[in-house]
Write a protein that holds these residues in place. Structure first.
Motif, PDB file in Angstrom:
ATOM      1  N   LEU A  23      -9.085  19.462  -4.477  1.00 37.98           N
ATOM      2  CA  LEU A  23      -9.490  18.106  -4.872  1.00 37.98           C
ATOM      3  C   LEU A  23      -9.484  17.152  -3.682  1.00 37.98           C
ATOM      4  N   ILE A  24      -8.461  17.247  -2.843  1.00 36.37           N
ATOM      5  CA  ILE A  24      -8.383  16.387  -1.657  1.00 36.37           C
ATOM      6  C   ILE A  24      -9.494  16.725  -0.673  1.00 36.37           C
ATOM      7  N   ALA A  25      -9.738  18.010  -0.451  1.00 34.34           N
ATOM      8  CA  ALA A  25     -10.814  18.418   0.459  1.00 34.34           C
ATOM      9  C   ALA A  25     -12.174  17.957  -0.065  1.00 34.34           C
ATOM     10  N   GLY A  26     -12.388  18.090  -1.371  1.00 33.34           N
ATOM     11  CA  GLY A  26     -13.646  17.636  -1.955  1.00 33.34           C
ATOM     12  C   GLY A  26     -13.832  16.133  -1.808  1.00 33.34           C
ATOM     13  N   ALA A  27     -12.761  15.375  -2.023  1.00 29.01           N
ATOM     14  CA  ALA A  27     -12.835  13.920  -1.853  1.00 29.01           C
ATOM     15  C   ALA A  27     -13.122  13.570  -0.398  1.00 29.01           C
ATOM     16  N   GLY A  28     -12.487  14.282   0.512  1.00 27.18           N
ATOM     17  CA  GLY A  28     -12.722  14.037   1.938  1.00 27.18           C
ATOM     18  C   GLY A  28     -14.153  14.348   2.339  1.00 27.18           C
ATOM     19  N   LEU A  29     -14.682  15.465   1.843  1.00 22.32           N
ATOM     20  CA  LEU A  29     -16.064  15.827   2.149  1.00 22.32           C
ATOM     21  C   LEU A  29     -17.037  14.796   1.572  1.00 22.32           C
ATOM     22  N   ALA A  30     -16.800  14.365   0.345  1.00 24.19           N
ATOM     23  CA  ALA A  30     -17.674  13.360  -0.274  1.00 24.19           C
ATOM     24  C   ALA A  30     -17.641  12.063   0.528  1.00 24.19           C
ATOM     25  N   TRP A  31     -16.463  11.645   0.925  1.00 18.15           N
ATOM     26  CA  TRP A  31     -16.336  10.420   1.735  1.00 18.15           C
ATOM     27  C   TRP A  31     -17.078  10.578   3.056  1.00 18.15           C
ATOM     28  N   TRP A  32     -16.875  11.717   3.725  1.00 18.27           N
ATOM     29  CA  TRP A  32     -17.517  11.978   5.021  1.00 18.27           C
ATOM     30  C   TRP A  32     -19.039  11.929   4.885  1.00 18.27           C
ATOM     31  N   LEU A  33     -19.571  12.563   3.836  1.00 19.54           N
ATOM     32  CA  LEU A  33     -21.018  12.541   3.607  1.00 19.54           C
ATOM     33  C   LEU A  33     -21.517  11.127   3.324  1.00 19.54           C
ATOM     34  N   ARG A  34     -20.745  10.392   2.553  1.00 25.24           N
ATOM     35  CA  ARG A  34     -21.175   9.039   2.184  1.00 25.24           C
ATOM     36  C   ARG A  34     -21.210   8.096   3.379  1.00 25.24           C
ATOM     37  N   VAL A  35     -20.179   8.141   4.212  1.00 27.29           N
ATOM     38  CA  VAL A  35     -20.166   7.233   5.368  1.00 27.29           C
ATOM     39  C   VAL A  35     -21.236   7.612   6.387  1.00 27.29           C
ATOM     40  N   ILE A  43     -22.840  14.802  -5.156  1.00 23.52           N
ATOM     41  CA  ILE A  43     -22.841  16.170  -5.697  1.00 23.52           C
ATOM     42  C   ILE A  43     -21.471  16.808  -5.525  1.00 23.52           C
ATOM     43  N   VAL A  44     -20.793  16.538  -4.431  1.00 20.14           N
ATOM     44  CA  VAL A  44     -19.492  17.161  -4.167  1.00 20.14           C
ATOM     45  C   VAL A  44     -18.468  16.773  -5.243  1.00 20.14           C
ATOM     46  N   PRO A  45     -18.227  15.473  -5.504  1.00 20.38           N
ATOM     47  CA  PRO A  45     -17.244  15.171  -6.544  1.00 20.38           C
ATOM     48  C   PRO A  45     -17.682  15.631  -7.938  1.00 20.38           C
ATOM     49  N   VAL A  46     -18.972  15.647  -8.217  1.00 19.19           N
ATOM     50  CA  VAL A  46     -19.433  16.133  -9.521  1.00 19.19           C
ATOM     51  C   VAL A  46     -19.092  17.618  -9.658  1.00 19.19           C
ATOM     52  N   ALA A  47     -19.427  18.410  -8.651  1.00 15.10           N
ATOM     53  CA  ALA A  47     -19.171  19.849  -8.724  1.00 15.10           C
ATOM     54  C   ALA A  47     -17.673  20.159  -8.711  1.00 15.10           C
ATOM     55  N   VAL A  48     -16.935  19.557  -7.787  1.00 18.40           N
ATOM     56  CA  VAL A  48     -15.494  19.828  -7.687  1.00 18.40           C
ATOM     57  C   VAL A  48     -14.765  19.300  -8.923  1.00 18.40           C
TER      58      VAL A  48
END
Length: 131
Positions: A23-35, A43-48
């Protein structure tokens, strides 16, 4: 010696350090993609998030998970083809599919996720291996 005995079945919410890490890795990836301006970051938080809901909270059967995933892919492809890259159009259509999958799972005599004691009168049969 190999044992044919199955481990005891459990019910309710499951959560582990591995789950927290994912969950933490998915949140980090989503944040990284967004910024970085990627419009498909959501898509990352939806899938995770759905993976966590289906595997740890509602314990959805694999076939329902795969059908949900296929519907998500088709849904996202349709909206991308229409030029809608934001989260709302696809999620607006996907939430009812999610609720349908969870509802069908919770009505099953094999349901052993969260609130199973309240909604599954055959929970004891499942836990004792009679189903």
């Amino acid at each position: 010696m190999i044992s044919n005995q199955q481990p005891p079945r459990h019910h309710g919410l499951r959560f582990s350090l591995r789950d927290a890490g994912v969950l933490i890795a998915g949140a980090g990836l989503a944040w990284w993609l967004r910024v970085r301006g990627n419009e498909m970051w959501w898509i990352v938080p939806v899938a995770v998030g759905h993976f966590f809901l289906f595997c740890n909270v509602f314990m959805v059967w694999r076939r329902w998970e795969l059908l949900w995933a296929a519907s998500l892919v088709l849904n996202v492809l349709f909206h991308v083809a229409q030029g809608n890259l934001g989260w709302w159009p696809a999620c607006g259509w996907q939430v009812p599919v999610t609720l349908l999958v969870i509802g069908l799972q919770m009505r099953s005599p094999w349901y052993h996720g969260v609130w199973a004691e309240r909604v599954n009168p055959r929970l004891r049969d499942y836990l004792d291996g009679r189903l």
